[in-house]
Design a protein around this motif. Structure first.
Motif, PDB file in Angstrom:
ATOM      1  N   GLU A 125      -3.161  22.120  -9.976  1.00  0.00           N
ATOM      2  CA  GLU A 125      -1.810  22.445 -10.451  1.00  0.00           C
ATOM      3  C   GLU A 125      -1.185  21.221 -11.130  1.00  0.00           C
ATOM      4  O   GLU A 125      -0.607  21.312 -12.215  1.00  0.00           O
ATOM      5  CB  GLU A 125      -0.964  22.888  -9.245  1.00  0.00           C
ATOM      6  CG  GLU A 125       0.478  23.189  -9.544  1.00  0.00           C
ATOM      7  CD  GLU A 125       1.307  23.336  -8.260  1.00  0.00           C
ATOM      8  OE1 GLU A 125       2.531  23.347  -8.367  1.00  0.00           O
ATOM      9  OE2 GLU A 125       0.711  23.428  -7.151  1.00  0.00           O
ATOM     10  N   GLN A 126      -1.339  20.039 -10.507  1.00  0.00           N
ATOM     11  CA  GLN A 126      -0.716  18.844 -11.063  1.00  0.00           C
ATOM     12  C   GLN A 126      -1.470  18.306 -12.280  1.00  0.00           C
ATOM     13  O   GLN A 126      -0.853  17.756 -13.195  1.00  0.00           O
ATOM     14  CB  GLN A 126      -0.563  17.763  -9.987  1.00  0.00           C
ATOM     15  CG  GLN A 126       0.434  18.119  -8.902  1.00  0.00           C
ATOM     16  CD  GLN A 126       1.802  18.515  -9.459  1.00  0.00           C
ATOM     17  OE1 GLN A 126       2.198  18.122 -10.549  1.00  0.00           O
ATOM     18  NE2 GLN A 126       2.530  19.328  -8.704  1.00  0.00           N
ATOM     19  N   LEU A 127      -2.786  18.474 -12.323  1.00  0.00           N
ATOM     20  CA  LEU A 127      -3.515  18.096 -13.539  1.00  0.00           C
ATOM     21  C   LEU A 127      -3.046  18.950 -14.708  1.00  0.00           C
ATOM     22  O   LEU A 127      -2.885  18.465 -15.840  1.00  0.00           O
ATOM     23  CB  LEU A 127      -5.029  18.245 -13.338  1.00  0.00           C
ATOM     24  CG  LEU A 127      -5.736  17.067 -12.679  1.00  0.00           C
ATOM     25  CD1 LEU A 127      -7.201  17.401 -12.454  1.00  0.00           C
ATOM     26  CD2 LEU A 127      -5.618  15.797 -13.523  1.00  0.00           C
ATOM     27  N   GLY A 128      -2.805  20.230 -14.445  1.00  0.00           N
ATOM     28  CA  GLY A 128      -2.238  21.096 -15.486  1.00  0.00           C
ATOM     29  C   GLY A 128      -0.853  20.631 -15.900  1.00  0.00           C
ATOM     30  O   GLY A 128      -0.492  20.645 -17.083  1.00  0.00           O
ATOM     31  N   HIS A 129      -0.097  20.187 -14.922  1.00  0.00           N
ATOM     32  CA  HIS A 129       1.278  19.719 -15.133  1.00  0.00           C
ATOM     33  C   HIS A 129       1.308  18.551 -16.120  1.00  0.00           C
ATOM     34  O   HIS A 129       2.249  18.414 -16.917  1.00  0.00           O
ATOM     35  CB  HIS A 129       1.838  19.278 -13.768  1.00  0.00           C
ATOM     36  CG  HIS A 129       3.328  19.226 -13.706  1.00  0.00           C
ATOM     37  ND1 HIS A 129       4.012  18.981 -12.537  1.00  0.00           N
ATOM     38  CD2 HIS A 129       4.290  19.383 -14.642  1.00  0.00           C
ATOM     39  CE1 HIS A 129       5.314  18.988 -12.775  1.00  0.00           C
ATOM     40  NE2 HIS A 129       5.505  19.231 -14.047  1.00  0.00           N
ATOM     41  N   LYS A 186       9.315  12.628 -19.521  1.00  0.00           N
ATOM     42  CA  LYS A 186      10.444  13.407 -20.051  1.00  0.00           C
ATOM     43  C   LYS A 186      10.461  14.810 -19.443  1.00  0.00           C
ATOM     44  O   LYS A 186      11.514  15.336 -19.076  1.00  0.00           O
ATOM     45  CB  LYS A 186      10.351  13.515 -21.585  1.00  0.00           C
ATOM     46  CG  LYS A 186      10.657  12.234 -22.320  1.00  0.00           C
ATOM     47  CD  LYS A 186      10.436  12.414 -23.832  1.00  0.00           C
ATOM     48  CE  LYS A 186      10.540  11.075 -24.534  1.00  0.00           C
ATOM     49  NZ  LYS A 186      10.198  11.153 -25.967  1.00  0.00           N
ATOM     50  N   ASN A 187       9.273  15.410 -19.347  1.00  0.00           N
ATOM     51  CA  ASN A 187       9.185  16.754 -18.751  1.00  0.00           C
ATOM     52  C   ASN A 187       9.659  16.728 -17.305  1.00  0.00           C
ATOM     53  O   ASN A 187      10.378  17.638 -16.861  1.00  0.00           O
ATOM     54  CB  ASN A 187       7.750  17.280 -18.820  1.00  0.00           C
ATOM     55  CG  ASN A 187       7.280  17.520 -20.246  1.00  0.00           C
ATOM     56  OD1 ASN A 187       8.094  17.544 -21.172  1.00  0.00           O
ATOM     57  ND2 ASN A 187       5.985  17.672 -20.430  1.00  0.00           N
ATOM     58  N   LEU A 188       9.246  15.704 -16.564  1.00  0.00           N
ATOM     59  CA  LEU A 188       9.661  15.587 -15.163  1.00  0.00           C
ATOM     60  C   LEU A 188      11.180  15.488 -15.059  1.00  0.00           C
ATOM     61  O   LEU A 188      11.803  16.119 -14.199  1.00  0.00           O
ATOM     62  CB  LEU A 188       9.048  14.342 -14.528  1.00  0.00           C
ATOM     63  CG  LEU A 188       7.587  14.399 -14.115  1.00  0.00           C
ATOM     64  CD1 LEU A 188       7.167  13.065 -13.526  1.00  0.00           C
ATOM     65  CD2 LEU A 188       7.366  15.508 -13.099  1.00  0.00           C
TER      66      LEU A 188
END
Length: 246
Positions: A125-129, A186-188
């Motif tokens: 999930e986080q690699l996709g993130h 920026k996304n975070l």
């Protein structure tokens, strides 16, 4: 949260390294969803301040409160508290013998006690993130610096922290790789992650920061909204620094 609604509070932080007085009475509060960007010349105490937040550097004097708990109290379980604070460094600190997914799942299994299946699911999930879903089986040597740094960010995010600390995470990267890492940050920020960021990237500071701290010689010389500080710095030390970097 602390009683006053802040997520993080530093009270009177002093730090000495031998005769070197690196932090001189820092007071700082950060509320949820804030992105506090810390800038300043080399040796001004920025990274030491950031490392004091999760007690990687223990303050010589002063107190640190996070999520209602005093981290500087010797009775506090620091390891547990640190699982709620993700930290990403200038160096990626990835294990060279583990794949991207292996680097992310290691702490999930060893520290959080997740099953391998749960850890893999969260790691993917986080690699996709961070835009690296297709690189889970790649070793660090097969990844660019920017990709390695994004794996390091994914590793921190997989712990599901309340706050993220970024210590000059783009300064070791080739210039063309900087933007891919800044985009993840920026996304975070747009997702509402609370962040404290030490950086030389003034464009990022202006665009993403909700508050800017300018440090020099161990003190916060000036703080305010980034657009306002950049447009009209009040202190002459801030003016001199910004005239060199903008």
């Amino acid at each position: 949260m602390n009683d006053d609604g802040t997520l993080l509070r530093l009270d009177g932080i002093q730090k000495w390294f031998g005769d070197n007085h690196v932090l001189r009475g820092i007071d700082l509060s950060i509320v949820p969803k804030e992105v506090v960007v810390i800038i300043g010349p080399s040796g001004s105490g920025k990274s030491t301040l950031l490392r004091t937040i999760n007690l990687l550097e223990e303050p010589t004097e002063g107190k640190v409160f996070f999520n209602g708990v005093e981290l500087t109290d010797i009775r506090t379980n620091l390891n547990e508290a640190r699982t709620h604070m993700g930290m990403v460094f200038q160096q990626f600190n990835l294990f060279p013998h583990l794949t991207a997914i292996g680097n992310i799942t290691l702490a999930l299994i060893k520290v959080l006690g997740l099953s391998k299946e749960e850890a893999m699911e969260r790691g993917r999930e986080q690699l996709g993130h961070v835009g690296l879903a297709e690189r889970e089986d790649s070793y660090p040597s097969q990844l660019s610096g920017g990709q390695q740094q994004r794996v390091a960010i994914a590793r921190a995010l997989a712990m599901r922290p309340t706050m993220m600390l970024f210590d000059e995470v783009t300064s070791a990267l080739d210039p063309e790789l900087v933007n891919e890492v800044l985009q993840v940050m920026k996304n975070l920020a747009s997702e509402g992650m609370t962040m404290a960021v030490v950086t030389h990237e003034m464009g990022f500071a202006r665009e993403v920061g909700t508050r800017l701290l300018f440090m020099d010689d161990g003190v916060v010389v000036e703080e305010g909204k980034p657009t306002e500080v950049f447009a009209a710095p009040k202190h002459e030390r801030t003016q001199a620094f910004l005239s060199q970097v903008l």
